[in-house]
Scaffold this motif. Structure first.
Motif, PDB file in Angstrom:
ATOM      1  N   ILE A 198       0.879  -1.171   0.000  1.00  0.00           N
ATOM      2  CA  ILE A 198       0.000   0.000   0.000  1.00  0.00           C
ATOM      3  C   ILE A 198       0.917   1.221   0.000  1.00  0.00           C
ATOM      4  N   PHE A 199       0.759   2.055  -1.006  1.00  0.00           N
ATOM      5  CA  PHE A 199       1.573   3.263  -1.122  1.00  0.00           C
ATOM      6  C   PHE A 199       0.671   4.475  -0.891  1.00  0.00           C
ATOM      7  N   ILE A 200       1.247   5.522  -0.336  1.00  0.00           N
ATOM      8  CA  ILE A 200       0.494   6.751  -0.082  1.00  0.00           C
ATOM      9  C   ILE A 200       0.981   7.816  -1.055  1.00  0.00           C
ATOM     10  N   ASN A 201       0.041   8.408  -1.767  1.00  0.00           N
ATOM     11  CA  ASN A 201       0.402   9.397  -2.792  1.00  0.00           C
ATOM     12  C   ASN A 201       0.869  10.709  -2.156  1.00  0.00           C
ATOM     13  N   LYS A 202       2.124  10.696  -1.733  1.00  0.00           N
ATOM     14  CA  LYS A 202       2.779  11.923  -1.279  1.00  0.00           C
ATOM     15  C   LYS A 202       4.266  11.788  -1.580  1.00  0.00           C
ATOM     16  N   HIS A 203       4.928  12.922  -1.696  1.00  0.00           N
ATOM     17  CA  HIS A 203       6.337  12.919  -2.081  1.00  0.00           C
ATOM     18  C   HIS A 203       7.093  13.907  -1.204  1.00  0.00           C
ATOM     19  N   LEU A 204       8.281  13.523  -0.785  1.00  0.00           N
ATOM     20  CA  LEU A 204       9.106  14.451  -0.020  1.00  0.00           C
ATOM     21  C   LEU A 204       9.639  15.548  -0.938  1.00  0.00           C
ATOM     22  N   PRO A 205       9.809  16.758  -0.413  1.00  0.00           N
ATOM     23  CA  PRO A 205      10.347  17.827  -1.247  1.00  0.00           C
ATOM     24  C   PRO A 205      11.778  17.506  -1.680  1.00  0.00           C
TER      25      PRO A 205
END
Lengths: 208, 208
Positions: A198-205
């Protein structure tokens, strides 16, 4: 494979020159150090000196860590430095991945002595590393990607070293920010390890 | 820590000479190649040549793969070649683990650029590799050990590079051949990744 299913390269292709050639040679050193049997302390001290001299030379004109991180993450497209596919990372086998028109991705890799867990077999954690990365790339190929939230690995049979492994993955569903992705590693047509993430759609800057 | 909780070393201690010193230098090369910014193709070709010469020298008097595997797996005790703790494996950070009297184990490690996933953070698959291995060592410390059956990883927050990580694990229960083991990676007192594994009490035969 028909013309309509021509694969798309999803990972950086090694140049076989410049930094990529040096990294390929470093991989050869890592493997040779593991293959080496009994050697005299004096002989290995010479090897250590030669390798330290190479590192010293590279470190002398290197940018700061902060500058290097900014540079690494500038531009778009595939990374060249990750520990699974990166032609600039000697830890990477490297795995090479392609996207298929049916939405799945696949790659083939042969693992050497450096990736050993049980005798003659890949370390379970190395299979986890390859699958986590491949599931992430499958998400990029499908369009929605993010960071790993939960990853479940099932080990069906030992994953052999020294023979071709086939790695596949596909995005199964997207529900809001939650992405479900599956994949597996097989050898000789039999599944060795399967993964469900399960992946969460967010990205580190990115560093600037 | 009181005297009754003095830790027991569970992983091989690097000798800082012979093969271990050469491997430490190889790790430095791997990291320096990643830190290196723009270099001329000519300069990197020289580095590639130097590294290839080292590999060539090591390969010349190396035993066959089969002989080496037999030798690697002879004797008892901790392995020196695995990709997590092995002082002979340049891929290993290396992680150093100790057993505590309460039955748990722990270790500390700082990860460099070679283990990067998201910008400035450890690759999720590298955390999986460290935890799979640590759970396995926790089983050895507890007495019943085996091969990974199922491993579930939960990612709570990004795992930072370049700062000390604390890794802990303990065997929770044994039910026939089924062993349950948990562990986590934390940084600055906060859990980054937790792992829950089911191991099966079986072992592959050692090469002879």
């Amino acid at each position: 494979m028909t013309d309509t299913q021509r694969p798309t390269e999803l990972t950086a292709t090694p140049n076989n020159e410049g930094i990529d050639a040096a990294v390929a040679a470093a991989r050869r050193v890592v493997e040779a150090l593991l293959h080496t049997g009994d050697r005299s302390v004096v002989e290995m001290a010479q090897v250590a000196n030669q390798l330290d001299a190479v590192a010293e030379h590279l470190e002398q004109h290197a940018p700061t860590r902060e500058e290097r991180l900014v540079d690494m993450w500038s531009g778009e497209g595939v990374t060249r430095h990750d520990p699974v596919t990166g032609p600039q990372n000697a830890i990477a086998p490297p795995l090479h991945l392609s996207g298929l028109e049916d939405g799945s991705i696949e790659g083939r890799v042969v693992l050497g002595m450096a990736y050993q867990g049980p005798p003659g077999c890949a370390h379970g954690g190395i299979s986890a590393l390859l699958l986590d990365h491949t599931l992430g790339v499958a998400n990029h190929w499908a369009g929605d990607s993010g960071m790993t939230g939960t990853l479940t690995l099932r080990y069906h049979r030992p994953t052999p070293l020294f023979e071709e492994l086939h790695i596949t993955a596909r995005q199964e569903s997207v529900d809001g920010r939650k992405i479900r992705t599956t994949g597996e590693i097989s050898a000789g047509g039999e599944v060795c390890v399967s993964a469900d993430g399960i992946f969460i759609n967010k990205h580190l800057p990115r560093p600037r």
